[in-house]
Scaffold this active site. Structure first.
Site, PDB file in Angstrom:
ATOM      1  N   GLU A 229       2.408  -6.497 -24.440  1.00 53.75           N
ATOM      2  CA  GLU A 229       1.778  -7.761 -24.043  1.00 53.75           C
ATOM      3  C   GLU A 229       0.658  -8.163 -24.978  1.00 53.75           C
ATOM      4  O   GLU A 229       0.494  -9.355 -25.285  1.00 53.75           O
ATOM      5  CB  GLU A 229       1.255  -7.688 -22.605  1.00 53.75           C
ATOM      6  CG  GLU A 229       2.346  -7.649 -21.537  1.00 53.75           C
ATOM      7  CD  GLU A 229       2.843  -6.258 -21.206  1.00 53.75           C
ATOM      8  OE1 GLU A 229       2.421  -5.288 -21.882  1.00 53.75           O
ATOM      9  OE2 GLU A 229       3.661  -6.117 -20.280  1.00 53.75           O
TER      10      GLU A 229
ATOM     11  N   HIS B 292       1.263  -4.877  -8.228  1.00 49.45           N
ATOM     12  CA  HIS B 292       2.321  -5.888  -8.397  1.00 49.45           C
ATOM     13  C   HIS B 292       2.230  -7.014  -7.360  1.00 49.45           C
ATOM     14  O   HIS B 292       3.217  -7.690  -7.127  1.00 49.45           O
ATOM     15  CB  HIS B 292       3.707  -5.248  -8.248  1.00 49.45           C
ATOM     16  CG  HIS B 292       4.163  -4.406  -9.402  1.00 49.45           C
ATOM     17  ND1 HIS B 292       3.687  -3.155  -9.637  1.00 49.45           N
ATOM     18  CD2 HIS B 292       5.057  -4.643 -10.386  1.00 49.45           C
ATOM     19  CE1 HIS B 292       4.279  -2.643 -10.709  1.00 49.45           C
ATOM     20  NE2 HIS B 292       5.121  -3.531 -11.180  1.00 49.45           N
TER      21      HIS B 292
HETATM   22  C1  LIG Z   1       2.122  -3.411 -18.549  1.00 44.29           C
HETATM   23  C2  LIG Z   1       3.436  -3.672 -17.890  1.00 44.29           C
HETATM   24  N1  LIG Z   1       4.286  -4.567 -18.450  1.00 44.29           N
HETATM   25  C3  LIG Z   1       5.484  -4.811 -17.882  1.00 44.29           C
HETATM   26  C4  LIG Z   1       5.844  -4.191 -16.726  1.00 44.29           C
HETATM   27  C5  LIG Z   1       7.178  -4.527 -16.048  1.00 44.29           C
HETATM   28  N2  LIG Z   1       8.133  -3.432 -16.210  1.00 44.29           N
HETATM   29  C6  LIG Z   1       8.249  -2.461 -15.289  1.00 44.29           C
HETATM   30  S1  LIG Z   1       9.298  -1.278 -15.736  1.00 44.29           S
HETATM   31  C7  LIG Z   1       9.652  -2.061 -17.176  1.00 44.29           C
HETATM   32  C8  LIG Z   1      10.621  -1.459 -18.133  1.00 44.29           C
HETATM   33  C9  LIG Z   1      10.184  -0.106 -18.510  1.00 44.29           C
HETATM   34  O1  LIG Z   1      11.070   0.440 -19.420  1.00 44.29           O
HETATM   35  P1  LIG Z   1      10.912   1.925 -19.862  1.00 44.29           P
HETATM   36  O2  LIG Z   1       9.499   2.218 -20.239  1.00 44.29           O
HETATM   37  O3  LIG Z   1      11.929   2.188 -20.891  1.00 44.29           O
HETATM   38  O4  LIG Z   1      11.190   2.758 -18.536  1.00 44.29           O
HETATM   39  P2  LIG Z   1      12.496   2.757 -17.621  1.00 44.29           P
HETATM   40  O5  LIG Z   1      12.310   1.692 -16.595  1.00 44.29           O
HETATM   41  O6  LIG Z   1      13.678   2.521 -18.480  1.00 44.29           O
HETATM   42  O7  LIG Z   1      12.498   4.089 -16.974  1.00 44.29           O
HETATM   43  C10 LIG Z   1       8.935  -3.246 -17.297  1.00 44.29           C
HETATM   44  C11 LIG Z   1       9.021  -4.194 -18.409  1.00 44.29           C
HETATM   45  C12 LIG Z   1       4.919  -3.291 -16.151  1.00 44.29           C
HETATM   46  N3  LIG Z   1       5.189  -2.660 -14.995  1.00 44.29           N
HETATM   47  N4  LIG Z   1       3.740  -3.034 -16.758  1.00 44.29           N
END
Ligand SMILES: Cc1ncc(C[n+]2csc(CCOP(=O)(O)OP(=O)(O)O)c2C)c(N)n1
Lengths: 332, 335
Positions: free
Chosen positions: A61, A130
């Protein structure tokens, strides 16, 4: 031609029409491409405009919101989606020290036509990281315009105004108004939306119900809680006027002050935290204008606690129709 | 897989047991999650409200790492953390009650599925992507200042490795030689965004070079490979030799969250995940090598099913918190 559209489609339609009109408009954010935005606000844009103008970003971000500043400085008009407003923390420096201040600090040399679009609000047990609203926090920082639509007509018009504005605009949408099939949303938020582009001016509140005994002020989902409360109060002979602020910065002081002048009573409903926020600002605005009130103003706001997870706990702290009715009765 | 004969049978069965328990737990939770959400999915309805990110298919990462940890070691997980919580020894009943929003939950229903805290085993997690890395650095500082030999594990997905916190934390841990193990659990997806479209290097382990620390990539389809790699990293941290980065390639068997339509995901990708299923692979290995019999494994499975059912029963039968609880506990000292 107007047809009923849910808010999420009204927003994506506004963005699409502005992208067609102005090639400088483009969109960046997480899951805004193939997914169409987690809350649907960019539905169909990737298919229409391709991955150059509809950019799925990494979870970075600070980088992509900071990049909006650089792009804007070169005449682009970026829209960036911060998936949940709660995630502002990692990118706040770019927002409040840079995007918000560049025009002022540069003595007007640099313009910042950036839209930061973000989801807010709780009510579905998504807990403390959230479910927040946090618009008060951004409204506190000079240099950011803040808009918060409560229905699909305003959503489209305010988005077009935000994109055309040469200042940074934070565009908050409440998840619980978007009209998504999988998230409860009051049917009143899904209204007729003209097909052609139009604007809703930034900085204009709307009297959504006229009344004479008390003014109830709110934004987003709280507008409906206030309207439902007003209906009940009507049955008991209390006439409530309801104002949807629609914009927090700049605040439409005139509409606010005129209403309270007429009714003499004020209740502010705020899904954001109670202290140092919107509710205090609205009350201060009325008091500073020398309006004499027939009773002390009341706030029905989120108590100063993080959003709890369990449904019973969240219900207890969320402002709602019942709490508004009680607040109004307490000053009649 | 060479190493498997050198590992004591009890250890291998413990690895199997924990992996199977996690899978049983996640699939059972999924069933409960959809109660009240069918035929129409409503995120706020049913006995488990809110979001639910399950870890099926990724058990090897949690078990391979946590087998080397003591309760004093800290583990800081992500929004998808049930597998690490179980492997770290978080109280299963209290965790389940928390996920059901009950008064008997780890946090009396205030935290929920993405915010599980169990101080007894130094476990925590967060819904903010990339939050774990700096926090683990702080645990490492504490260990060093106090002269203790505990270590900190920070977990993040492949998506989290693009957050500034990841890079800042790796650098800090490296310059101060802290006992931290950074784990990138690479399931190829950050919601709908595939890793190859978000990440400038093929493997996140390569990024360790930028901070002068060891970086290893390991296939999570093979839990023993993960176990071996994690063993080295934890030993190194305990010896005071500094941080490591481990990338574990895992495969997501379910959606990003429950209710995810997954229309962005090619069918072959899900098929691949099924082939790489670490639980199935390990079970096959134990049987083929004659390390365990079907009967032994069945007994373990039954124990797990019973334990998970007890946790669910405990959660379902527990009371909801008193509504006023919502106002308590913002500060310590004055409830
Ligand atoms: C700072 C932040 N940005 C965006 C999100 C929204 N978000 C939650 S999980 C996720 C994807 C995470 O991907 P990854 O780190 O690969 O973990 P996975 O879900 O695949 O286990 C996103 C974009 C968040 N929770 N926190």
């Amino acid at each position: 031609m107007a047809r009923k559209l849910p808010m999420y489609k009204a927003i994506s339609e506004a963005i699409a029409q502005e992208m067609e009109r102005d090639e400088n408009v483009f969109v960046m954010g997480e899951d805004i491409g193939a997914y169409g935005g987690i809350f649907g606000a960019t539905t169909g844009l990737l298919e229409k405009f391709g991955p150059e103008r509809v950019r799925d970003t990494p979870i970075s971000e600070a980088a992509f919101i900071g990049a909006a500043l650089g792009a804007a400085s070169k005449g682009m008009r970026p829209i960036v989606e911060l998936m949940f407003v709660d995630f502002f923390g990692v990118a706040m420096d770019q927002i409040y020290n840079h995007i918000a201040k560049a025009h002022y600090m540069s003595g007007g040399q640099v313009k910042m036509p950036v839209v930061i679009m973000t989801a807010m609000g709780g009510g579905y047990s998504d807990a403390a990281q959230h479910s927040q609203c946090l618009y008060g926090l951004f409204a506190h920082v000079p240099g950011l315009k803040i808009v918060i639509p409560s229905n699909s007509y305003d959503a489209k018009g305010l988005m077009i105004s935000a994109i055309r504005d040469d200042n940074p605009v934070m565009y908050f949408f409440h998840k619980g108004l978007m009209g998504l099939g999988w998230m409860p949303s009051p049917p009143e938020a899904t209204v007729e939306v003209p097909e052609e582009p139009y604007t809703v001016p930034i900085g204009e509140a709307k009297v959504v119900r006229e009344g004479s005994d008390v003014t109830i002020v709110g934004v987003a989902k709280m507008v409906y809680e206030a309207l439902w409360a007003a209906e009940e109060l009507e049955k008991e002979g209390i006439s409530a006027e309801v104002i949807d602020l629609r914009t927090l910065v700049p605040l439409d002081k005139k509409t606010l002050v005129n209403s309270v002048k007429k009714t003499g009573r004020l209740v502010v409903v705020d899904e954001d935290y109670r202290s140092y926020g919107m509710s205090g600002e609205v009350i201060a605005t009325v008091v500073e204008n020398g309006i004499s009130l027939e009773a002390p103003p009341v706030r029905v706001a989120y108590p100063d606690v993080p959003v709890p997870y369990s449904r019973v706990l969240e219900r207890y702290v969320l402002p709602d129709k019942e709490k508004i009715i009680n607040a109004v009765k307490s000053i009649m | 897989m060479e190493k498997v004969e050198e590992i004591p049978k009890e250890t291998l069965l413990e690895i199997y047991k924990t992996m199977h328990k996690i899978r049983t737990y996640e699939e059972t939770l999924a069933e409960w999650y959809y109660k009240g959400k069918t035929p129409r999915f409503d995120i706020s309805a049913g006995p488990i409200p809110g979001e639910l990110h399950l870890s099926s298919g990724q058990e090897s990462a949690a078990v391979g790492v946590c087998m080397h940890l003591k309760p004093e070691d800290a583990l800081i997980g992500t929004h998808r953390a049930h597998h690490f919580a179980i492997a770290k020894g978080v109280d299963l009943k209290k965790m389940t009650a928390e996920i059901f929003g009950k008064a008997t939950g780890l946090s009396r229903g205030k935290g929920g599925h993405m915010h599980l805290f169990d101080a007894n085993v130094n476990f925590s997690c967060s819904g903010i992507v990339g939050a774990s890395f700096p926090q683990a650095v702080g645990v490492g500082i504490a260990a060093k200042l106090k002269g203790e030999d505990y270590v900190a594990v920070a977990v993040g997905g492949d998506g989290a490795a693009n957050q500034g916190t990841f890079h800042e934390a790796l650098n800090l841990a490296a310059i101060w030689k802290l006992p931290v193990i950074f784990v990138i659990e690479d399931n190829s997806w950050a919601i709908s965004v595939p890793k190859e479209k978000s990440t400038a290097v093929a493997k996140n382990s390569e990024r360790a070079a930028g901070y002068g620390i060891p970086g290893v990539s390991v296939d999570g389809a093979d839990v023993i490979a993960v176990y071996e790699v994690a063993k080295e990293a934890v030993k190194r941290a305990r010896r005071g030799e500094g941080p490591s980065l481990i990338e574990i390639k895992v495969y997501r068997l379910r959606g990003h969250f429950e209710g995810d339509p997954q229309h962005y995901r090619p069918k072959e990708d899900l098929e691949l995940a099924r082939q790489k299923d670490p639980l199935m692979n390990f079970e096959k290995l134990l049987l083929e090598k004659g390390i365990a019999t079907e009967d032994e494994l069945n007994k373990i499975k039954e124990e797990n099913i019973r334990e998970v059912q007890e946790a669910i029963d405990f959660a379902v039968n527990s009371p909801y918190p008193e509504p006023e609880e919502a106002l308590k506990g913002v500060f310590t000292g004055g409830e």
